[in-house]
Design a protein around this motif. Structure first.
Motif, PDB file in Angstrom:
ATOM      1  N   ARG A   2       0.830  -1.192   0.000  1.00 50.91           N
ATOM      2  CA  ARG A   2       0.000   0.000   0.000  1.00 50.91           C
ATOM      3  C   ARG A   2       0.872   1.253   0.000  1.00 50.91           C
ATOM      4  O   ARG A   2       2.019   1.226   0.401  1.00 50.91           O
ATOM      5  N   LYS A   3       0.274   2.352  -0.440  1.00 54.17           N
ATOM      6  CA  LYS A   3       1.034   3.587  -0.581  1.00 54.17           C
ATOM      7  C   LYS A   3       1.619   4.069   0.750  1.00 54.17           C
ATOM      8  O   LYS A   3       2.742   4.539   0.797  1.00 54.17           O
ATOM      9  N   ASN A   4       0.868   3.960   1.822  1.00 56.18           N
ATOM     10  CA  ASN A   4       1.347   4.474   3.101  1.00 56.18           C
ATOM     11  C   ASN A   4       1.702   3.353   4.080  1.00 56.18           C
ATOM     12  O   ASN A   4       1.534   3.477   5.275  1.00 56.18           O
ATOM     13  N   SER A   5       2.215   2.260   3.553  1.00 58.26           N
ATOM     14  CA  SER A   5       2.629   1.175   4.425  1.00 58.26           C
ATOM     15  C   SER A   5       3.910   1.564   5.173  1.00 58.26           C
ATOM     16  O   SER A   5       4.580   2.534   4.820  1.00 58.26           O
ATOM     17  N   ILE A   6       4.237   0.803   6.176  1.00 53.61           N
ATOM     18  CA  ILE A   6       5.430   1.088   6.973  1.00 53.61           C
ATOM     19  C   ILE A   6       6.681   0.996   6.107  1.00 53.61           C
ATOM     20  O   ILE A   6       7.577   1.840   6.190  1.00 53.61           O
ATOM     21  N   LYS A   7       6.726  -0.014   5.250  1.00 55.85           N
ATOM     22  CA  LYS A   7       7.886  -0.187   4.372  1.00 55.85           C
ATOM     23  C   LYS A   7       8.039   1.009   3.436  1.00 55.85           C
ATOM     24  O   LYS A   7       9.137   1.528   3.250  1.00 55.85           O
ATOM     25  N   ASN A   8       6.931   1.467   2.854  1.00 59.74           N
ATOM     26  CA  ASN A   8       6.992   2.590   1.927  1.00 59.74           C
ATOM     27  C   ASN A   8       7.403   3.869   2.657  1.00 59.74           C
ATOM     28  O   ASN A   8       8.191   4.657   2.130  1.00 59.74           O
ATOM     29  N   THR A   9       6.908   4.063   3.865  1.00 57.59           N
ATOM     30  CA  THR A   9       7.283   5.236   4.657  1.00 57.59           C
ATOM     31  C   THR A   9       8.779   5.219   4.968  1.00 57.59           C
ATOM     32  O   THR A   9       9.458   6.256   4.883  1.00 57.59           O
ATOM     33  N   ARG A  10       9.293   4.052   5.302  1.00 55.44           N
ATOM     34  CA  ARG A  10      10.728   3.924   5.597  1.00 55.44           C
ATOM     35  C   ARG A  10      11.569   4.199   4.349  1.00 55.44           C
ATOM     36  O   ARG A  10      12.599   4.880   4.418  1.00 55.44           O
ATOM     37  N   ILE A  11      11.136   3.676   3.200  1.00 54.60           N
ATOM     38  CA  ILE A  11      11.857   3.911   1.949  1.00 54.60           C
ATOM     39  C   ILE A  11      11.845   5.397   1.610  1.00 54.60           C
ATOM     40  O   ILE A  11      12.868   5.955   1.206  1.00 54.60           O
ATOM     41  N   ASN A  12      10.696   6.061   1.791  1.00 53.69           N
ATOM     42  CA  ASN A  12      10.619   7.507   1.541  1.00 53.69           C
ATOM     43  C   ASN A  12      11.639   8.265   2.386  1.00 53.69           C
ATOM     44  O   ASN A  12      12.341   9.148   1.892  1.00 53.69           O
ATOM     45  N   GLY A  13      11.744   7.914   3.656  1.00 46.45           N
ATOM     46  CA  GLY A  13      12.695   8.581   4.543  1.00 46.45           C
ATOM     47  C   GLY A  13      14.137   8.347   4.137  1.00 46.45           C
ATOM     48  O   GLY A  13      14.962   9.272   4.149  1.00 46.45           O
ATOM     49  N   GLU A  14      14.459   7.103   3.768  1.00 44.72           N
ATOM     50  CA  GLU A  14      15.833   6.787   3.356  1.00 44.72           C
ATOM     51  C   GLU A  14      16.201   7.509   2.059  1.00 44.72           C
ATOM     52  O   GLU A  14      17.301   8.060   1.934  1.00 44.72           O
ATOM     53  N   VAL A  15      15.276   7.521   1.102  1.00 46.06           N
ATOM     54  CA  VAL A  15      15.548   8.197  -0.170  1.00 46.06           C
ATOM     55  C   VAL A  15      15.698   9.694   0.069  1.00 46.06           C
ATOM     56  O   VAL A  15      16.592  10.341  -0.496  1.00 46.06           O
ATOM     57  N   GLN A  16      14.862  10.281   0.936  1.00 45.29           N
ATOM     58  CA  GLN A  16      14.961  11.706   1.230  1.00 45.29           C
ATOM     59  C   GLN A  16      16.309  12.041   1.854  1.00 45.29           C
ATOM     60  O   GLN A  16      16.965  13.015   1.477  1.00 45.29           O
ATOM     61  N   LYS A  17      16.744  11.219   2.798  1.00 44.83           N
ATOM     62  CA  LYS A  17      18.031  11.455   3.466  1.00 44.83           C
ATOM     63  C   LYS A  17      19.188  11.377   2.464  1.00 44.83           C
ATOM     64  O   LYS A  17      20.078  12.229   2.456  1.00 44.83           O
ATOM     65  N   LEU A  81      22.099   7.106  -5.812  1.00 44.85           N
ATOM     66  CA  LEU A  81      21.077   6.470  -4.979  1.00 44.85           C
ATOM     67  C   LEU A  81      21.198   4.952  -5.062  1.00 44.85           C
ATOM     68  O   LEU A  81      21.098   4.259  -4.056  1.00 44.85           O
ATOM     69  N   ALA A  82      21.394   4.446  -6.282  1.00 44.34           N
ATOM     70  CA  ALA A  82      21.522   2.994  -6.464  1.00 44.34           C
ATOM     71  C   ALA A  82      22.737   2.469  -5.717  1.00 44.34           C
ATOM     72  O   ALA A  82      22.708   1.373  -5.145  1.00 44.34           O
ATOM     73  N   ARG A  83      23.811   3.249  -5.705  1.00 45.21           N
ATOM     74  CA  ARG A  83      25.028   2.828  -5.022  1.00 45.21           C
ATOM     75  C   ARG A  83      24.849   2.844  -3.500  1.00 45.21           C
ATOM     76  O   ARG A  83      25.350   1.963  -2.800  1.00 45.21           O
ATOM     77  N   ASN A  84      24.107   3.854  -2.985  1.00 45.42           N
ATOM     78  CA  ASN A  84      23.999   4.032  -1.536  1.00 45.42           C
ATOM     79  C   ASN A  84      22.839   3.273  -0.893  1.00 45.42           C
ATOM     80  O   ASN A  84      22.891   2.966   0.286  1.00 45.42           O
ATOM     81  N   LEU A  85      21.790   3.020  -1.660  1.00 42.06           N
ATOM     82  CA  LEU A  85      20.622   2.319  -1.122  1.00 42.06           C
ATOM     83  C   LEU A  85      20.484   0.959  -1.790  1.00 42.06           C
ATOM     84  O   LEU A  85      20.677   0.837  -2.989  1.00 42.06           O
ATOM     85  N   ASN A  86      20.113  -0.016  -1.024  1.00 41.13           N
ATOM     86  CA  ASN A  86      19.934  -1.359  -1.567  1.00 41.13           C
ATOM     87  C   ASN A  86      18.449  -1.574  -1.853  1.00 41.13           C
ATOM     88  O   ASN A  86      17.735  -2.162  -1.050  1.00 41.13           O
ATOM     89  N   LEU A  87      17.991  -1.050  -2.998  1.00 42.00           N
ATOM     90  CA  LEU A  87      16.604  -1.204  -3.412  1.00 42.00           C
ATOM     91  C   LEU A  87      16.536  -2.118  -4.622  1.00 42.00           C
ATOM     92  O   LEU A  87      17.478  -2.172  -5.417  1.00 42.00           O
ATOM     93  N   ARG A  88      15.414  -2.785  -4.755  1.00 43.77           N
ATOM     94  CA  ARG A  88      15.224  -3.663  -5.912  1.00 43.77           C
ATOM     95  C   ARG A  88      15.311  -2.857  -7.206  1.00 43.77           C
ATOM     96  O   ARG A  88      15.974  -3.246  -8.148  1.00 43.77           O
ATOM     97  N   ASN A  89      14.621  -1.725  -7.255  1.00 46.49           N
ATOM     98  CA  ASN A  89      14.680  -0.811  -8.397  1.00 46.49           C
ATOM     99  C   ASN A  89      15.084   0.555  -7.877  1.00 46.49           C
ATOM    100  O   ASN A  89      14.656   0.958  -6.798  1.00 46.49           O
ATOM    101  N   THR A  90      15.862   1.279  -8.661  1.00 51.20           N
ATOM    102  CA  THR A  90      16.171   2.651  -8.303  1.00 51.20           C
ATOM    103  C   THR A  90      15.152   3.533  -9.022  1.00 51.20           C
ATOM    104  O   THR A  90      15.049   3.483 -10.251  1.00 51.20           O
ATOM    105  N   PRO A  91      14.377   4.310  -8.279  1.00 52.15           N
ATOM    106  CA  PRO A  91      13.288   5.055  -8.906  1.00 52.15           C
ATOM    107  C   PRO A  91      13.762   6.170  -9.827  1.00 52.15           C
ATOM    108  O   PRO A  91      14.836   6.753  -9.631  1.00 52.15           O
TER     109      PRO A  91
END
Length: 127
Positions: A2-17, A81-91
């Protein structure tokens, strides 16, 4: 997810930082104003797109130049971002100028002006 799930909120914070860190310390584009802040980040649940809300302290010309500079550096920022964050896709990042702080300051100033005017009118009526 979901858009406002805990995982999505955490990803938003990490990407913002990480975006803040990259914009502040790694980009050398002279168009990007030194007083640039990442106000909020909204990463889509599928991690394909991202909206970054950017606030710039300066005149309209500085704001537009900063957004142009960030758009031209989007590939570099995405790679970092791709180098610093371990995400499946880099947005894919869309930079959006956020003028909410400036709007709030202007509204606060208008309210203060009206309050001063009302206070001065109240004093003159008492006399």
């Amino acid at each position: 997810m979901r858009k406002n799930s805990i995982k999505n909120t955490r990803i938003n914070g990490e990407v913002q930082k990480e975006l803040s860190s990259i914009i502040r310390g790694e980009i050398k584009d002279p168009r990007i104003h030194p007083m640039t802040s990442v106000m909020a980040v909204e990463v889509a649940p599928d991690l394909k797109t991202c909206r970054a809300y950017i606030s710039v302290l300066g005149n309209q010309e500085a704001k537009e130049a900063t957004i142009r500079g960030l758009n031209s550096a989007e590939g570099y920022i995405r790679r970092q971002l791709a180098r610093n964050l371990n995400l499946r896709n880099t947005p894919e990042i869309r930079f959006i100028l956020d003028e909410s702080i400036e709007y709030g300051v202007n509204m606060s100033k208008l309210i203060d002006d009206v309050a001063k005017r009302d206070a001065s009118l109240g004093k003159s009526e008492e006399e």
